[in-house]
Design a protein around this motif. Sequence first.
Motif, PDB file in Angstrom:
ATOM      1  N   PRO A 142       0.764  -1.151  -0.077  1.00  0.00           N
ATOM      2  CA  PRO A 142      -0.014   0.065  -0.119  1.00  0.00           C
ATOM      3  C   PRO A 142       1.002   1.205   0.012  1.00  0.00           C
ATOM      4  O   PRO A 142       0.557   2.193  -0.700  1.00  0.00           O
ATOM      5  N   ALA A 143       2.086   1.319   0.529  1.00  0.00           N
ATOM      6  CA  ALA A 143       2.833   2.450   0.846  1.00  0.00           C
ATOM      7  C   ALA A 143       3.354   2.717  -0.762  1.00  0.00           C
ATOM      8  O   ALA A 143       3.264   4.067  -1.195  1.00  0.00           O
ATOM      9  N   GLU A 144       3.869   1.778  -1.319  1.00  0.00           N
ATOM     10  CA  GLU A 144       4.189   1.982  -2.945  1.00  0.00           C
ATOM     11  C   GLU A 144       2.926   2.489  -3.833  1.00  0.00           C
ATOM     12  O   GLU A 144       3.329   3.535  -4.488  1.00  0.00           O
ATOM     13  N   ILE A 145       1.862   2.232  -3.408  1.00  0.00           N
ATOM     14  CA  ILE A 145       0.552   2.651  -4.311  1.00  0.00           C
ATOM     15  C   ILE A 145       0.294   4.107  -3.699  1.00  0.00           C
ATOM     16  O   ILE A 145       0.382   4.955  -4.877  1.00  0.00           O
ATOM     17  N   VAL A 146       0.748   4.384  -2.513  1.00  0.00           N
ATOM     18  CA  VAL A 146       0.248   5.855  -2.329  1.00  0.00           C
ATOM     19  C   VAL A 146       1.460   6.594  -2.747  1.00  0.00           C
ATOM     20  O   VAL A 146       1.170   7.872  -3.251  1.00  0.00           O
ATOM     21  N   ASN A 147       2.722   6.292  -2.892  1.00  0.00           N
ATOM     22  CA  ASN A 147       3.955   6.976  -3.446  1.00  0.00           C
ATOM     23  C   ASN A 147       3.621   7.378  -4.884  1.00  0.00           C
ATOM     24  O   ASN A 147       3.782   8.376  -5.376  1.00  0.00           O
ATOM     25  N   GLY A 160      -4.481  -4.875  -7.454  1.00  0.00           N
ATOM     26  CA  GLY A 160      -3.664  -3.725  -7.700  1.00  0.00           C
ATOM     27  C   GLY A 160      -4.263  -2.335  -8.116  1.00  0.00           C
ATOM     28  O   GLY A 160      -4.175  -1.122  -7.534  1.00  0.00           O
ATOM     29  N   ALA A 161      -4.775  -2.747  -9.394  1.00  0.00           N
ATOM     30  CA  ALA A 161      -5.249  -1.494  -9.952  1.00  0.00           C
ATOM     31  C   ALA A 161      -6.397  -0.951  -9.287  1.00  0.00           C
ATOM     32  O   ALA A 161      -6.543   0.402  -9.173  1.00  0.00           O
ATOM     33  N   GLU A 162      -7.403  -1.790  -8.526  1.00  0.00           N
ATOM     34  CA  GLU A 162      -8.329  -1.086  -7.591  1.00  0.00           C
ATOM     35  C   GLU A 162      -7.985  -0.491  -6.522  1.00  0.00           C
ATOM     36  O   GLU A 162      -8.257   0.796  -6.154  1.00  0.00           O
ATOM     37  N   LEU A 163      -6.902  -0.960  -5.855  1.00  0.00           N
ATOM     38  CA  LEU A 163      -6.290  -0.201  -4.659  1.00  0.00           C
ATOM     39  C   LEU A 163      -5.795   1.116  -5.349  1.00  0.00           C
ATOM     40  O   LEU A 163      -5.916   2.283  -4.366  1.00  0.00           O
ATOM     41  N   ARG A 164      -5.237   1.017  -6.196  1.00  0.00           N
ATOM     42  CA  ARG A 164      -4.681   2.513  -6.734  1.00  0.00           C
ATOM     43  C   ARG A 164      -5.755   3.410  -7.056  1.00  0.00           C
ATOM     44  O   ARG A 164      -5.690   4.640  -6.989  1.00  0.00           O
ATOM     45  N   GLN A 165      -6.853   2.925  -7.759  1.00  0.00           N
ATOM     46  CA  GLN A 165      -7.899   3.838  -7.955  1.00  0.00           C
ATOM     47  C   GLN A 165      -8.458   4.126  -6.595  1.00  0.00           C
ATOM     48  O   GLN A 165      -8.812   5.442  -6.576  1.00  0.00           O
ATOM     49  N   LEU A 166      -8.560   3.570  -5.742  1.00  0.00           N
ATOM     50  CA  LEU A 166      -9.073   3.871  -4.284  1.00  0.00           C
ATOM     51  C   LEU A 166      -8.285   5.140  -3.746  1.00  0.00           C
ATOM     52  O   LEU A 166      -8.810   6.154  -3.392  1.00  0.00           O
ATOM     53  N   ILE A 167      -6.873   4.835  -3.751  1.00  0.00           N
ATOM     54  CA  ILE A 167      -6.089   5.924  -3.297  1.00  0.00           C
ATOM     55  C   ILE A 167      -5.991   7.182  -4.179  1.00  0.00           C
ATOM     56  O   ILE A 167      -6.190   8.383  -3.323  1.00  0.00           O
ATOM     57  N   LEU A 168      -6.294   7.091  -5.331  1.00  0.00           N
ATOM     58  CA  LEU A 168      -6.403   8.343  -5.974  1.00  0.00           C
ATOM     59  C   LEU A 168      -7.688   8.976  -5.963  1.00  0.00           C
ATOM     60  O   LEU A 168      -7.407  10.199  -5.885  1.00  0.00           O
ATOM     61  N   ASN A 169      -8.628   8.373  -5.729  1.00  0.00           N
ATOM     62  CA  ASN A 169     -10.139   8.745  -5.192  1.00  0.00           C
ATOM     63  C   ASN A 169      -9.689   9.721  -4.113  1.00  0.00           C
ATOM     64  O   ASN A 169     -10.290  10.948  -3.951  1.00  0.00           O
ATOM     65  N   MET A 170      -9.046   9.232  -2.918  1.00  0.00           N
ATOM     66  CA  MET A 170      -9.260   9.896  -1.760  1.00  0.00           C
ATOM     67  C   MET A 170      -8.168  11.019  -1.739  1.00  0.00           C
ATOM     68  O   MET A 170      -8.672  12.051  -1.209  1.00  0.00           O
ATOM     69  N   ILE A 171      -7.015  10.828  -2.577  1.00  0.00           N
ATOM     70  CA  ILE A 171      -6.100  12.057  -2.592  1.00  0.00           C
ATOM     71  C   ILE A 171      -6.787  13.085  -3.514  1.00  0.00           C
ATOM     72  O   ILE A 171      -6.825  14.483  -3.054  1.00  0.00           O
ATOM     73  N   GLY A 172      -7.463  12.783  -4.503  1.00  0.00           N
ATOM     74  CA  GLY A 172      -8.153  13.596  -5.415  1.00  0.00           C
ATOM     75  C   GLY A 172      -9.127  14.339  -4.518  1.00  0.00           C
ATOM     76  O   GLY A 172      -9.250  15.771  -4.611  1.00  0.00           O
ATOM     77  N   ASN A 173      -9.916  13.896  -3.780  1.00  0.00           N
ATOM     78  CA  ASN A 173     -10.814  14.413  -3.015  1.00  0.00           C
ATOM     79  C   ASN A 173     -10.182  15.498  -1.790  1.00  0.00           C
ATOM     80  O   ASN A 173     -10.694  16.605  -1.696  1.00  0.00           O
ATOM     81  N   ILE A 200     -14.809  -0.857  -3.609  1.00  0.00           N
ATOM     82  CA  ILE A 200     -13.402  -1.664  -3.724  1.00  0.00           C
ATOM     83  C   ILE A 200     -13.095  -2.162  -2.187  1.00  0.00           C
ATOM     84  O   ILE A 200     -12.596  -3.334  -2.148  1.00  0.00           O
ATOM     85  N   VAL A 201     -13.218  -1.316  -1.253  1.00  0.00           N
ATOM     86  CA  VAL A 201     -12.537  -1.692   0.216  1.00  0.00           C
ATOM     87  C   VAL A 201     -13.650  -2.817   0.515  1.00  0.00           C
ATOM     88  O   VAL A 201     -13.131  -3.864   1.111  1.00  0.00           O
ATOM     89  N   ARG A 202     -15.020  -2.832   0.104  1.00  0.00           N
ATOM     90  CA  ARG A 202     -15.899  -3.856   0.762  1.00  0.00           C
ATOM     91  C   ARG A 202     -15.416  -5.135  -0.025  1.00  0.00           C
ATOM     92  O   ARG A 202     -15.485  -6.217   0.337  1.00  0.00           O
ATOM     93  N   LYS A 203     -15.063  -5.014  -1.351  1.00  0.00           N
ATOM     94  CA  LYS A 203     -14.582  -6.150  -2.196  1.00  0.00           C
ATOM     95  C   LYS A 203     -13.465  -6.771  -1.379  1.00  0.00           C
ATOM     96  O   LYS A 203     -13.219  -8.214  -1.532  1.00  0.00           O
ATOM     97  N   HIS A 204     -12.628  -5.995  -0.882  1.00  0.00           N
ATOM     98  CA  HIS A 204     -11.357  -6.627  -0.219  1.00  0.00           C
ATOM     99  C   HIS A 204     -11.663  -7.062   1.098  1.00  0.00           C
ATOM    100  O   HIS A 204     -10.669  -7.087   1.837  1.00  0.00           O
ATOM    101  N   SER A 205     -12.944  -6.831   1.467  1.00  0.00           N
ATOM    102  CA  SER A 205     -13.293  -7.281   3.100  1.00  0.00           C
ATOM    103  C   SER A 205     -12.544  -6.278   3.932  1.00  0.00           C
ATOM    104  O   SER A 205     -12.496  -6.640   4.984  1.00  0.00           O
TER     105      SER A 205
END
Length: 395
Positions: A232-237, A268-281, A352-357
């Motif tokens: 997750p740290a790499e994805i955030v970076n 991986g692609a979904e976690l990236r999308q999740l983090i991008l959504n959060m930072i975008g907001n 996405i979070v729910r899908k990853h339980s």
Amino acid sequence: MNNLDRDLRVLVLAPTGRDAELISDLLTSKGIRCEQPGTLAMARIEMAAGVGALLVAEETLTLPEITAWAAQVALQPSWSDFPIILLTMSGEVDEESQRRSLLRKPLGNVVLLERPARPETLVSTVQAALRSRRRQYQMRDYLAVQRLAEEALRKSEKLAVVGRLAASMAHEINNPLASVTNLLYLMGQSGSLWECQEYAQTAGRELARVSEIVTQTLRIYHQTGRPELVSPAEIVNSALNLFRARLTAAQIVVQTDFRECRPVLAMGAELRQLILNMIGNALDAMRTGGMLKIRVAASSERSNGSRPGVRVTIADSGSGIHPAIKEQLFEPFVSTKGDTGAGLGLWVSSEIVRKHSGKIQVRSSVSPPAAGTVFSIFLPERPHFESRVFFARAV
Ligand SMILES: Nc1ncnc2c1ncn2[C@@H]1O[C@H](COP(=O)(O)OP(=O)(O)OP(=O)(O)O)[C@@H](O)[C@H]1O
Ligand SMILES: [Mg+2]
């Protein structure tokens, strides 16, 4: 005969003398519909069409007949417990009567009526059997309505997903299409071939983006891609790198705190999308500068058997979440951004979070100087992936 009349018929099977006829006359005089099928095999056929109860003389029941009935009883739907009134022979409890009582066990819901039965006893026993059968039919109808309602719900959920998908796609392709319209207008106005070529190239790039968005958005999948071990740290970076220019332009200070933690199994692609959504907001909430703090640390979710995992905390010192939308924050189409926001980012993120339980939580304040928002996302190390229809959104 209407359906209920048919379903509440009583089949009378008493082959000795005029028993069946007399019993039928008595029950008919009390408003109960009777039929005399003649044999148990015929009664079984009638039962398939709907019957209220069977009134049968014990001597009719041979072992093969009982076996055939037992098979039919076992096949009853869950709501059914077909009532049988068994006219037994009178007499002492002896070996023979005990053998018969064992024999009739597989018949299910059996009421014994010893002969000679008084007419009132016979009528009230049949009425009680029909009352219980009527309740079974109520349960049958209730279950049928339930089934229909569930089916309708499933259909409307599918439609809703398709609707959201279309809305999301329209939202994403709107900007590049507006650019293309603009570029075509400029080409019409321009007298220079060189300029027109420039515009055409830019329009080509915008259209390529449209096609990429459509392909990406239409990727409806029941968990197609394979989960992989990701950091997750790499994805955030990498997400921060993508936003580098915007962060600098808006004078946002970024502070990261990446603690030692194990990789998580994820799309991986979904976690990236999740983090991008959060930072975008967060960026949208800090138009005039501010502080973005992102922390990634090993954690365990106490509420769910201490599952080990990673917690990503994204805190901004922005405007805070408008109290009017707090309750529906993770629902689709909830936005305060007018034309620039579709209100899908957090909905997609929570899916996405729910899908990853995992779990996503939010704290926010709109009162300065403490204004700001903190999203906390827990991702278990080894999630149990749900395979539900889901769509990936272009970012
Ligand atoms: N970090 C945040 N600070 C303040 N408000 C936020 C923050 N994150 C979300 N919101 C509020 O929640 C709303 C919904 O967010 P969401 O990401 O779902 O949609 P959006 O950003 O409006 O549009 P989209 O993401 O689809 O482009 C936003 O419009 C905004 O009002
Ligand atoms: Mg958003």
